[in-house]
Motif scaffolding. Structure first.
Motif, PDB file in Angstrom:
ATOM      1  N   THR A  30       1.134  -1.139  -0.002  1.00  0.00           N
ATOM      2  CA  THR A  30      -0.081   0.297   0.489  1.00  0.00           C
ATOM      3  C   THR A  30       0.748   1.250  -0.176  1.00  0.00           C
ATOM      4  OG1 THR A  30      -1.821  -1.448   1.390  1.00  0.00           O
ATOM      5  CG2 THR A  30      -1.930   1.223   1.520  1.00  0.00           C
ATOM      6  N   THR A  31       0.396   2.282  -0.656  1.00  0.00           N
ATOM      7  CA  THR A  31       1.889   3.496  -1.286  1.00  0.00           C
ATOM      8  C   THR A  31       1.086   4.625  -0.238  1.00  0.00           C
ATOM      9  OG1 THR A  31       2.235   3.084  -3.760  1.00  0.00           O
ATOM     10  CG2 THR A  31       2.321   5.359  -2.471  1.00  0.00           C
ATOM     11  N   LEU A  32       1.808   4.906   0.725  1.00  0.00           N
ATOM     12  CA  LEU A  32       1.364   6.010   1.855  1.00  0.00           C
ATOM     13  C   LEU A  32       1.383   7.353   1.217  1.00  0.00           C
ATOM     14  CD1 LEU A  32       2.979   4.683   5.048  1.00  0.00           C
ATOM     15  CD2 LEU A  32       0.811   4.252   3.700  1.00  0.00           C
ATOM     16  N   VAL A  33       3.387   7.448   0.448  1.00  0.00           N
ATOM     17  CA  VAL A  33       3.331   8.368   0.033  1.00  0.00           C
ATOM     18  C   VAL A  33       3.612   8.139  -0.918  1.00  0.00           C
ATOM     19  CG1 VAL A  33       4.860  10.978   0.281  1.00  0.00           C
ATOM     20  CG2 VAL A  33       3.923   9.773   2.190  1.00  0.00           C
ATOM     21  N   SER A  34       3.264   8.982  -2.341  1.00  0.00           N
ATOM     22  CA  SER A  34       3.744   8.737  -3.998  1.00  0.00           C
ATOM     23  C   SER A  34       5.392  10.022  -3.873  1.00  0.00           C
ATOM     24  CB  SER A  34       2.830   8.330  -4.861  1.00  0.00           C
ATOM     25  OG  SER A  34       2.210   9.966  -5.057  1.00  0.00           O
ATOM     26  N   SER A  35       5.619   9.446  -4.917  1.00  0.00           N
ATOM     27  CA  SER A  35       6.644  10.891  -4.796  1.00  0.00           C
ATOM     28  C   SER A  35       5.906  11.802  -5.837  1.00  0.00           C
ATOM     29  CB  SER A  35       7.847   9.569  -6.177  1.00  0.00           C
ATOM     30  OG  SER A  35       8.065   9.492  -7.039  1.00  0.00           O
ATOM     31  N   ALA A  36       5.509  11.202  -7.075  1.00  0.00           N
ATOM     32  CA  ALA A  36       4.772  12.605  -7.248  1.00  0.00           C
ATOM     33  C   ALA A  36       3.514  13.587  -6.774  1.00  0.00           C
ATOM     34  CB  ALA A  36       3.143  11.906  -8.464  1.00  0.00           C
ATOM     35  N   ALA A  37       3.027  12.678  -5.099  1.00  0.00           N
ATOM     36  CA  ALA A  37       2.470  13.448  -4.090  1.00  0.00           C
ATOM     37  C   ALA A  37       3.408  14.596  -3.463  1.00  0.00           C
ATOM     38  CB  ALA A  37       1.478  12.376  -3.705  1.00  0.00           C
ATOM     39  N   ALA A  38       4.144  13.926  -3.123  1.00  0.00           N
ATOM     40  CA  ALA A  38       5.028  14.825  -2.243  1.00  0.00           C
ATOM     41  C   ALA A  38       5.845  15.630  -3.008  1.00  0.00           C
ATOM     42  CB  ALA A  38       6.703  14.135  -2.109  1.00  0.00           C
ATOM     43  N   GLY A  39       6.165  15.863  -4.519  1.00  0.00           N
ATOM     44  CA  GLY A  39       7.153  17.195  -5.124  1.00  0.00           C
ATOM     45  C   GLY A  39       8.109  17.403  -5.202  1.00  0.00           C
ATOM     46  N   ALA A  40       8.680  17.540  -6.311  1.00  0.00           N
ATOM     47  CA  ALA A  40      10.279  17.792  -6.298  1.00  0.00           C
ATOM     48  C   ALA A  40      11.192  17.919  -5.652  1.00  0.00           C
ATOM     49  CB  ALA A  40      10.710  18.307  -7.516  1.00  0.00           C
ATOM     50  N   ALA A  41      10.678  18.606  -4.468  1.00  0.00           N
ATOM     51  CA  ALA A  41      11.974  18.558  -3.059  1.00  0.00           C
ATOM     52  C   ALA A  41      12.424  17.363  -2.240  1.00  0.00           C
ATOM     53  CB  ALA A  41      11.490  19.995  -2.900  1.00  0.00           C
ATOM     54  N   PHE A  42      11.105  16.294  -2.357  1.00  0.00           N
ATOM     55  CA  PHE A  42      10.846  15.652  -1.673  1.00  0.00           C
ATOM     56  C   PHE A  42      10.502  14.406  -1.942  1.00  0.00           C
ATOM     57  CE2 PHE A  42      10.017  19.491   1.046  1.00  0.00           C
ATOM     58  CZ  PHE A  42      10.263  19.867   2.043  1.00  0.00           C
TER      59      PHE A  42
END
Length: 564
Positions: free
Chosen positions: A409-421
């Motif tokens: 299960t994905t909790l935080v996707s890289s796309a949702a986190a944004g480029a900085a995170f």
């Protein structure tokens, strides 16, 4: 009953006494005066003098004599009792020892008024950090300051906790590092006296021309708790595992097994079992021979080579990162970009059931203390191994009996986190298995010495079920230079404790690391009441006993290993 009728009340004298302890023996005699029905009074000789709980921290009675222990300052209750009649008063004990350092004249303390005015030469305290939160089990901070001084100028380091004040007078001299650390006994006095947990730290300067000039105070908050055990970490430059515990700093494993051919003895990419007994690591170089050490076995410290739980051979497993399950009967390995499972007691691969473990794009597995979840980085874009990547998803795998795993299960996707995170790293579970702290930035590393490059990164917390992430800006002073978090196993009171490394300056350039951007380990208190709604971190404190001349990272906190 006496000639004046029944005893009605008792008056204790002296009333509301204040006793000032400076290091010399100090006692106070008490008397009890009874008042009878007819209004007459008489000194009572059959009373028993006692103290309340606060008073017992301050001293003890022998008959009518109260002797100050000097181990704490504060206010307590004094009682005189005969039969069913009790009289009471209070006593305040102040503690104010003065310590003189080398080269300080006998009247050095007298050169400072109680409150020194500010001036151009007022020192600035740079450690501890203002508003830092620390457990009462931690060692005294090494107070460090900055400010101009010449030989034979004096400094007064003052620490105040409630009714306790400890002054240390120091002289400027060649080699002086503008730092001061209390003895164990003096620090304990402050801990015992800080009823609300607050300790104030200030440094004043004196010279013959301008006199005394006072610096601004910083405040600490102490939280009651025995947060001890050991921190196992990596000394990056030396490529060796070190350990910090109540005894100080030492090599965790004196003589790791040497690599055939060149004798390389590096241990890296380690993890520690939940009970603190076993340490897993990659020998020689990251991604090479895996090994598990029983840290409760004295031979791990004394033998050469240190024994491993499973015998080493050319056919045993390799590993990069790893994580133990709740009872250390399983070890999940990160090999290349995949996850596999072994029995750490013999190194044998363990077949799994349910959803197959990820075979690509995986890094930094972390098993929850209750054994039900593995947090890890999924779908990362690293080419061939799980150390270097610039994007990935924070995910969890369910784990159940029978070596059974479920779909991620994905909790935080890289796309949702944004480029900085976009690059999450090093997830870690809170002791109750409910929360996950992790690092995130533009790269999975904080720094790559081979390029060289330093990558901005921050710390976050999220519930294991997902939801809103909270960035831990208080711990990192709103800067992006915090990495590789790991929760302490201790769940006490209203806080968890989280260790991480940072490039921030520790103290000044003489006793600390200012100006070096050297990796050092810090600990922040996590306020449970704020989890899920706000930044739950606190101003951190530096992990005592580190070597300020080395790069220290990858801290894994564990309780003391059980005795075999």
């Amino acid at each position: 009953t006496s000639g004046g009728g029944d005893l009605l009340s008792i008056e204790v004298s002296p009333a509301n006494a204040t006793l000032n302890w400076t290091g010399l023996p100090l006692s106070q005699s008490y008397t009890a005066t009874g008042t009878y029905e007819d209004g007459s009074t008489a000194t009572l000789t059959d009373v028993v003098f006692t103290l309340d709980a606060d008073g017992t921290r301050l001293g003890a009675f022998a008959a009518e004599d109260f002797t100050v222990s000097g181990e704490a300052a504060g206010k307590g209750g004094v009682f005189a009792t005969t039969g069913e009649i009790t009289g009471s008063t209070s006593v305040i004990v102040t503690v104010h020892p003065v310590r003189l350092g080398p080269g300080v004249p006998a009247d050095g303390a007298d050169k400072f008024p109680d409150v020194s005015p500010p001036g151009a030469l007022s020192p600035t305290v740079v450690y501890p950090l203002d508003k830092a939160v620390m457990p009462t089990s931690v060692k005294s901070p090494n107070v460090q300051w900055e400010g101009a001084a010449t030989t034979n100028d004096l400094f007064r380091v003052r620490m105040i906790a409630g009714f306790a004040t400890i002054d240390t007078i120091l002289a400027q001299a060649p080699g002086f590092t503008s730092s001061s650390q209390l003895s164990v006994s003096d620090w304990q006095i402050l801990i015992n006296s800080a009823s609300g947990g607050e300790i104030s730290v200030s440094v004043d300067h004196w010279d013959p021309t301008t006199g005394a000039q006072g610096g601004a105070a910083v405040d600490l908050k102490l939280i009651r708790g025995d947060i001890t055990g050991a921190i196992y970490y990596w000394n990056l430059g030396a490529g060796r595992m070190e350990r910090i515990d109540t005894a100080g700093r030492a090599l965790a494993i004196q003589n790791p097994p040497p690599r055939p051919g060149d004798g390389q003895r590096c241990i890296a990419c380690h993890s520690v079992s939940k009970d603190g007994r076993y340490l897993s690591g990659s020998l020689w170089d990251a991604g090479q021979q895996g090994a598990v050490f029983d840290m409760s076995n004295p031979s791990v410290v004394t033998a050469d080579p240190a024994p491993t739980l499973a015998p080493l051979s050319t056919t045993t497993y390799t590993q990069l990162f790893s994580t133990f399950n709740h009872d250390a009967t399983r070890l999940m390995l990160n090999v290349g970009n995949s996850l596999t499972l072994i029995d750490p007691r013999n190194g044998a691969t363990v077949p799994t059931n349910g959803t197959p473990l990820p075979a690509t794009g995986s890094s930094h597995p972390s098993w929850s203390p209750d054994g039900t979840l593995i947090a890890y980085v999924n779908n990362h874009n690293g080419a061939s191994w799980a150390v270097d990547y610039t994007a990935g998803d924070l995910a969890v795998l369910p784990s159940s009996a029978g070596d059974t795993f479920g779909p991620p299960t994905t909790l935080v996707s890289s796309a949702a986190a944004g480029a900085a995170f976009a690059a999450p790293s090093w997830p870690t579970f809170s002791p109750d298995s409910a929360w996950i702290a992790y690092g995130a930035g533009v790269n999975s590393r904080g720094r790559n010495n081979g390029i060289p490059a330093t990558y901005p990164g921050a710390l976050f917390v999220i519930n294991k079920a997902g939801g809103t992430t909270q960035r831990l800006d208080v711990a990192c002073a709103a800067a992006r230079d915090c990495y590789l978090p790991n929760f302490s196993p201790y769940d006490m009171g209203e806080h968890f404790w989280l260790v991480f490394y940072s490039f921030r300056s520790y103290g000044n350039a003489l006793a600390g690391t200012k100006g070096t951007s050297r990796r050092q380990m810090w600990i922040t208190a996590i306020d449970k009441s704020k989890l899920g709604t706000a930044d739950a971190s606190s101003v951190p404190y530096w992990v005592p006993d580190q070597d300020v001349a080395t790069e220290n990272m990858s801290a894994f906190w564990a309780p003391p290993p059980p005795i075999q």
